[in-house]
Design a protein around this motif. Sequence first.
Motif, PDB file in Angstrom:
ATOM      1  N   VAL A   5      63.412  -7.611  37.850  1.00  0.00           N
ATOM      2  CA  VAL A   5      63.726  -8.769  37.007  1.00  0.00           C
ATOM      3  C   VAL A   5      64.424  -9.859  37.813  1.00  0.00           C
ATOM      4  N   ILE A   6      64.020 -11.111  37.562  1.00  0.00           N
ATOM      5  CA  ILE A   6      64.800 -12.277  37.978  1.00  0.00           C
ATOM      6  C   ILE A   6      65.405 -12.849  36.706  1.00  0.00           C
ATOM      7  N   LEU A   7      66.724 -12.889  36.638  1.00  0.00           N
ATOM      8  CA  LEU A   7      67.414 -13.334  35.423  1.00  0.00           C
ATOM      9  C   LEU A   7      67.981 -14.736  35.654  1.00  0.00           C
ATOM     10  N   ALA A   8      67.485 -15.693  34.873  1.00  0.00           N
ATOM     11  CA  ALA A   8      67.957 -17.075  34.943  1.00  0.00           C
ATOM     12  C   ALA A   8      68.892 -17.357  33.766  1.00  0.00           C
ATOM     13  N   VAL A   9      70.042 -17.981  34.056  1.00  0.00           N
ATOM     14  CA  VAL A   9      71.046 -18.241  33.020  1.00  0.00           C
ATOM     15  C   VAL A   9      71.469 -19.703  33.099  1.00  0.00           C
ATOM     16  N   ASP A  10      71.307 -20.425  31.976  1.00  0.00           N
ATOM     17  CA  ASP A  10      71.736 -21.823  31.905  1.00  0.00           C
ATOM     18  C   ASP A  10      71.870 -22.213  30.451  1.00  0.00           C
ATOM     19  N   ASP A  11      72.944 -22.940  30.098  1.00  0.00           N
ATOM     20  CA  ASP A  11      73.147 -23.317  28.706  1.00  0.00           C
ATOM     21  C   ASP A  11      72.366 -24.566  28.315  1.00  0.00           C
ATOM     22  N   ASP A  22      59.346 -22.708  36.920  1.00  0.00           N
ATOM     23  CA  ASP A  22      59.144 -22.638  38.368  1.00  0.00           C
ATOM     24  C   ASP A  22      59.170 -21.198  38.871  1.00  0.00           C
ATOM     25  N   LEU A  23      60.043 -20.388  38.300  1.00  0.00           N
ATOM     26  CA  LEU A  23      60.113 -18.982  38.718  1.00  0.00           C
ATOM     27  C   LEU A  23      58.831 -18.238  38.363  1.00  0.00           C
ATOM     28  N   ARG A  24      58.316 -18.460  37.181  1.00  0.00           N
ATOM     29  CA  ARG A  24      57.071 -17.777  36.778  1.00  0.00           C
ATOM     30  C   ARG A  24      55.903 -18.199  37.655  1.00  0.00           C
ATOM     31  N   HIS A  25      55.850 -19.474  37.975  1.00  0.00           N
ATOM     32  CA  HIS A  25      54.752 -19.979  38.804  1.00  0.00           C
ATOM     33  C   HIS A  25      54.698 -19.277  40.157  1.00  0.00           C
ATOM     34  N   PHE A  31      57.398 -10.185  39.647  1.00  0.00           N
ATOM     35  CA  PHE A  31      58.695  -9.998  39.001  1.00  0.00           C
ATOM     36  C   PHE A  31      58.610 -10.441  37.537  1.00  0.00           C
ATOM     37  N   ARG A  32      59.472  -9.840  36.719  1.00  0.00           N
ATOM     38  CA  ARG A  32      59.569 -10.271  35.327  1.00  0.00           C
ATOM     39  C   ARG A  32      60.688 -11.296  35.221  1.00  0.00           C
ATOM     40  N   ILE A  33      60.383 -12.442  34.642  1.00  0.00           N
ATOM     41  CA  ILE A  33      61.362 -13.516  34.522  1.00  0.00           C
ATOM     42  C   ILE A  33      62.021 -13.412  33.145  1.00  0.00           C
ATOM     43  N   VAL A  34      63.328 -13.234  33.154  1.00  0.00           N
ATOM     44  CA  VAL A  34      64.113 -13.138  31.916  1.00  0.00           C
ATOM     45  C   VAL A  34      65.096 -14.299  31.911  1.00  0.00           C
ATOM     46  N   ARG A  35      65.279 -14.922  30.756  1.00  0.00           N
ATOM     47  CA  ARG A  35      66.220 -16.046  30.708  1.00  0.00           C
ATOM     48  C   ARG A  35      67.234 -15.847  29.602  1.00  0.00           C
ATOM     49  N   ALA A  36      68.414 -16.462  29.788  1.00  0.00           N
ATOM     50  CA  ALA A  36      69.496 -16.389  28.807  1.00  0.00           C
ATOM     51  C   ALA A  36      70.193 -17.732  28.776  1.00  0.00           C
ATOM     52  N   ASP A  37      70.658 -18.134  27.569  1.00  0.00           N
ATOM     53  CA  ASP A  37      71.234 -19.476  27.415  1.00  0.00           C
ATOM     54  C   ASP A  37      72.762 -19.483  27.433  1.00  0.00           C
ATOM     55  N   ILE A  58      67.493 -10.604  41.199  1.00  0.00           N
ATOM     56  CA  ILE A  58      68.275 -11.818  41.454  1.00  0.00           C
ATOM     57  C   ILE A  58      68.868 -12.346  40.157  1.00  0.00           C
ATOM     58  N   PHE A  59      70.131 -12.738  40.226  1.00  0.00           N
ATOM     59  CA  PHE A  59      70.750 -13.542  39.175  1.00  0.00           C
ATOM     60  C   PHE A  59      70.743 -14.996  39.658  1.00  0.00           C
ATOM     61  N   LEU A  60      70.122 -15.874  38.876  1.00  0.00           N
ATOM     62  CA  LEU A  60      70.131 -17.301  39.171  1.00  0.00           C
ATOM     63  C   LEU A  60      70.888 -17.973  38.033  1.00  0.00           C
ATOM     64  N   VAL A  61      72.174 -18.348  38.288  1.00  0.00           N
ATOM     65  CA  VAL A  61      73.111 -18.661  37.214  1.00  0.00           C
ATOM     66  C   VAL A  61      73.709 -20.057  37.409  1.00  0.00           C
TER      67      VAL A  61
END
Length: 555
Positions: A5-11, A22-25, A31-37, A58-61
């Motif tokens: 998993v690549i976890l993207a976090v942004d409010d 961009d990550l999915r592309h 990898f599975r792209i998971v996002r959180a707000d 990866i955590f991309l925060v």
Amino acid sequence: MPKPVILAVDDDPDVLQAVSRDLRHQYGERFRIVRADSGSAALQAVEQLAERNETVAIFLVDQRMPQMSGVEFLERVIERAPQAKRVLLTAYADTEAAIRAINNVRLDYYLLKPWDPPEERLYPVLDDLLDDWLAAFKPPFEGIRVIGNRWSAESHQVKDFLARNQVPYQWMDLDQDEEARRLFSSGETASGVQRLPVVLFTDGTRLCRPSNLEMAGKLGLRTQAERPFYDLAIVGGGPAGLAAAVYGASEGLTTVMIEREAPGGQAGSSSRIENYLGFPVGLSGADLARRAAIQARRFGVEILSPQSVVDVRIQDPYRIVKLKDGSEISCHALLIATGVSYRKLDVPGIAELTGRGVYYGAALTEALACSNEEVYVVGGANSAGQAAMYFSRYAQNVTMLVRADSLTQSMSQYLIDQIAATSNIAVRTCTSVVEVKGRERLEALVLANAVSGEQETVDATSLFIFIGASPQTDWLEGVVQRDRQGFILAGADLLTGGQRPKGWSLERDPFLLETSVPGIFVAGDVRYGSVKRVASGVGEGAIAVQFIHRYLSKV
């Protein structure tokens, strides 16, 4: 294996959508792209991923989030995913905080927003980090995980059920495994603490202290029959029952087999069978059971497991069996092939410690837990010898406790020779266990020598019992004739002075494997006078089907 998993976090929803795009592309195929707000939503996502045994690469925060900053989130998640790479998205004004975070949370990189074009300012950074992560990545176990305590009888029951049904699982000891403690505590509810053991499934669900039927339902095992009537119903799924199922179904009989634990019966839990015809290097009981069950299903046999029969009634021309869940199955012919169970050792203290260091059988289930320990095995027949050989691979020493003065009367010579040649197996003859001691678990055994009369107390954590044969046939009380021990009489054994058994209604003698009730047959170890060998059980199961055909031809 699930994708890492690549976890993207942004409010900011626009930023989160853009970075996820961009990550999915670039990485969506691998990898599975998971996002959180938010940080709190991301923490919940990490818990859910852990429940499903998925790995974060990866955590991309984002740094500037209300209530929980990016650095605060990474501080809280570092112990839950210590190997994951950590990247912070920052504005120019946040670079000082990002630099400090390099030491505080072992930050791997910080990226300034905006990152356009990603081909120049995003992908090269992440490519390098992912290559580094993949070089050290060890894929997690894919399958069921069991969180429990080694000295819990309920934990042993779950492990034994999974092992005997050949379901791979990972054992996580709550007393020794930090990850087990974290996963366990994450499932605590407002109503109170969960009960051990806890079984975690790959879909993220969990069962607390499940029954065998609950486990079977979750695993997709069949416990209820598809139809109300069969030509042949078989009670018991050991070698005799499996052989009868294969021959019966292959010869056109609609067949159902009902097994209370797992296909293979007691033989299925044997660590090694070396004298079965056609397998010169031997095979495990589990392997034999697996092959036979696959063969039976290929011919259309319905296998109900775990399921128990609690009663039988006669309603000519049908034999009707009642299952533990209250449902009933009708059949023209019924075969009893329930085998035997290990007799219980009746000594002070043993009942309280069964499953807590004292086990009946269970060599395959508990052997790994006994690594480098002292193991005691009670019994002098083949099953005990096979278990001792299996334990010798893991335990520091294995001591066999045998009541007789030698092994020659009860054990095959090939096993005697193997045991004699194994340096960490000791055989103590004329020796019995007269007491077991311990509070929460087994701690000591009191041994008695039948010749000298002396007693000695030895430290012990594991005692495995393989004694005698006890048929579980109380549910047949008043239905078919049995001997005093509960073994079922059949064929010529039913004739007294040439007279047929009381209540026999046909103008012929009972067939070779037919009981005192026409149309109810018996095969394998549960039959009075049977030879207690796997091959003889298979043979009787096959022979029984021929007499069942003869019976059905007259119905």
